[in-house]
Design an enzyme around this catalytic site. Structure first.
Site, PDB file in Angstrom:
ATOM      1  CB  CYS A   1      -0.897  -0.016   1.228  1.00  0.00           C
ATOM      2  SG  CYS A   1      -1.852   1.490   1.440  1.00  0.00           S
TER       3      CYS A   1
ATOM      4  CB  CYS B   1      -0.558   2.321   5.673  1.00  0.00           C
ATOM      5  SG  CYS B   1      -1.142   0.656   5.249  1.00  0.00           S
TER       6      CYS B   1
ATOM      7  CB  CYS C   1      -4.594  -1.043   1.949  1.00  0.00           C
ATOM      8  SG  CYS C   1      -3.550  -1.295   3.410  1.00  0.00           S
TER       9      CYS C   1
ATOM     10  CB  CYS D   1      -4.513   2.210   5.891  1.00  0.00           C
ATOM     11  SG  CYS D   1      -4.282   2.358   4.101  1.00  0.00           S
TER      12      CYS D   1
ATOM     13  CG  ASP E   1      20.288  -1.831 -13.068  1.00  0.00           C
ATOM     14  OD1 ASP E   1      20.226  -2.993 -13.530  1.00  0.00           O
ATOM     15  OD2 ASP E   1      20.126  -1.575 -11.870  1.00  0.00           O
TER      16      ASP E   1
END
EC number: 6.3.5.13
Length: 412
Positions: free
Chosen positions: A201, A204, A217, A220, A338
């Protein structure tokens, strides 16, 4: 300047003229379009030039990890139904390139601007947009891009209280979290095939639950908002529940999603979905993407895919086996140096396709394909790869600079 009671200052006019001259010199020297160097020179002479050039326009900004260039093109095509449009159609999406594009739009009514994710907040502050389209956020250019949640936080803080109408993808939790600080959001159910950057999430840090197409979520209560626009198969559903058919020359589910978001943006400016979607049919290719070119007696379809989310969407639209596939990967500055992201791509989706591998980092890709149990050949260049394929269609998938190399080789 047409329709503008506050014309450009003498300094701004000098900056525009100098920028155009430098761009023309760069083109004449064969160094590309010149838009970036021209914009840099212009902004040096007048640091407020971007804001001055945007002041007479109704501006839409488009930002995302994937699909910015195509969606910008679709929105620009749709808004032409309501008046002249200026746009950075070639994808120069940082302040210098955007400044160059707007310098050519003195007569325009609308500005439709693709913006690199990291520059969105600054460009929004300079251009006072009427609408901002946020499509998706996923990992990209791992060596220099901030972690995706940090990018979402930058958007969330920078767009907080924005007067713009935010057209945002309800299916991407990072985009929803970023857009939720704005008072005026139109949610679009545009879908999300790649979910691996949104399992925690953003609000949170809790674990996201993803039943079906929903998400929330459990800790929260942060959850998917109810969309007012939606992609449903081959149709766009508008806020009144009417279904409008999508007819595109561009392939794949991702482009239907781009069309759904574009229709929502067009409606903000009073262009009805039917008109907007009909106009989008005109778009055949975007800066070479999706073009089919004849080369060495074969039909090559050129497909750009820069990161795991983009490769996943691209695999979903290629012709079925045994259509040959040529993969090309570079790791130059514009790609990000990368290449560890290759390990996030599910190459088992190519099973059954004969594969040829080219590009600066062809050996990185070869190792990855070997681990994925794919049949492939490593080739020195495009010509050699094409000659190993039978006559007919070849799907060619490349990341950013590899794609530019391909276009130059095939004369596209």
């Amino acid at each position: 300047m047409a329709g503008n009671s506050d014309p450009l200052t003498p300094r701004a006019k000098l900056a525009v003229t100098a920028g155009k001259a430098v761009a023309a010199a760069s083109r004449a020297a064969g160094r590309g379009s010149g838009s970036v160097i021209g914009g840099r020179v212009a902004l040096k002479l007048d640091p407020d030039l971007l804001a001055r050039l945007a002041q007479h326009l109704d501006v839409t900004l488009v930002s995302a990890t994937n699909g910015k260039t195509t969606t910008t093109r679709l929105i620009a095509e749709a808004l032409k139904a309501a008046g002249p449009v200026v746009s950075n159609a070639l994808g120069a999406n940082m302040p210098a390139g955007i400044t160059s594009a707007l310098a050519g739009g003195a007569e325009a009514k609308f500005g439709v601007i693709e913006v690199d994710e990291k520059y969105l907040v600054g460009v929004a502050q300079a251009t006072d947009p009427k609408c901002i389209a946020l499509l998706n956020l996923s990992r990209d250019q791992l060596d220099r891009a901030a972690e995706t949640r940090m990018l979402a936080e930058n958007w969330r803080e920078g767009l907080s209280g924005s007067k713009a109408v935010i057209v945002a993808n309800a299916d991407d939790p990072l985009v929803v979290w970023a857009a939720s600080s704005s008072p005026n959001v139109l949610w679009v159910a545009a879908g999300q095939m790649w979910k691996d950057d949104a399992w925690s999430c953003p609000s949170c840090g809790g674990v996201m639950q993803r039943p079906g197409d929903d998400w929330f979520c459990g800790e929260c209560g942060f959850r998917r908002p109810t969309p007012s626009w939606a992609l449903s198969g081959d149709h766009v559903l508008d806020p009144h529940g009417s279904a409008w058919p999508i007819h595109l020359q561009l392939p794949g589910r991702a482009n239907k999603a781009n069309a759904a978001s574009s229709a929502a943006v067009a409606a903000v400016f009073g262009v009805p979905p039917q008109v907007a979607l009909e106009r989008m049919y005109q778009v055949q290719a975007v800066a070479g993407r999706y073009d089919v070119v004849q080369f060495e007696g074969r039909d090559l379809r050129l497909l750009l895919a820069k990161n795991p989310a983009g490769w996943l969407e691209t695999f979903s639209l290629i012709d079925p086996p045994p259509t040959p596939v040529i993969l090309s990967v570079n790791a130059r500055g514009a790609d990000g140096t990368d290449t560890s992201w290759l390990w996030d791509v599910d190459y088992t989706r190519l099973t059954g396709h004969p594969i040829c591998v080219i590009g600066d980092r062809k050996l990185d890709l070869a190792v990855r394909l070997e681990v994925a149990n794919q049949q492939f050949q490593v080739c020195d260049n495009l010509d050699q790869a094409v000659q190993l394929c039978p006559p007919g269609r070849i799907e060619v998938i490349a990341n950013y600079t590899a794609f530019q190399d391909l276009r130059r080789r095939v004369g596209n």
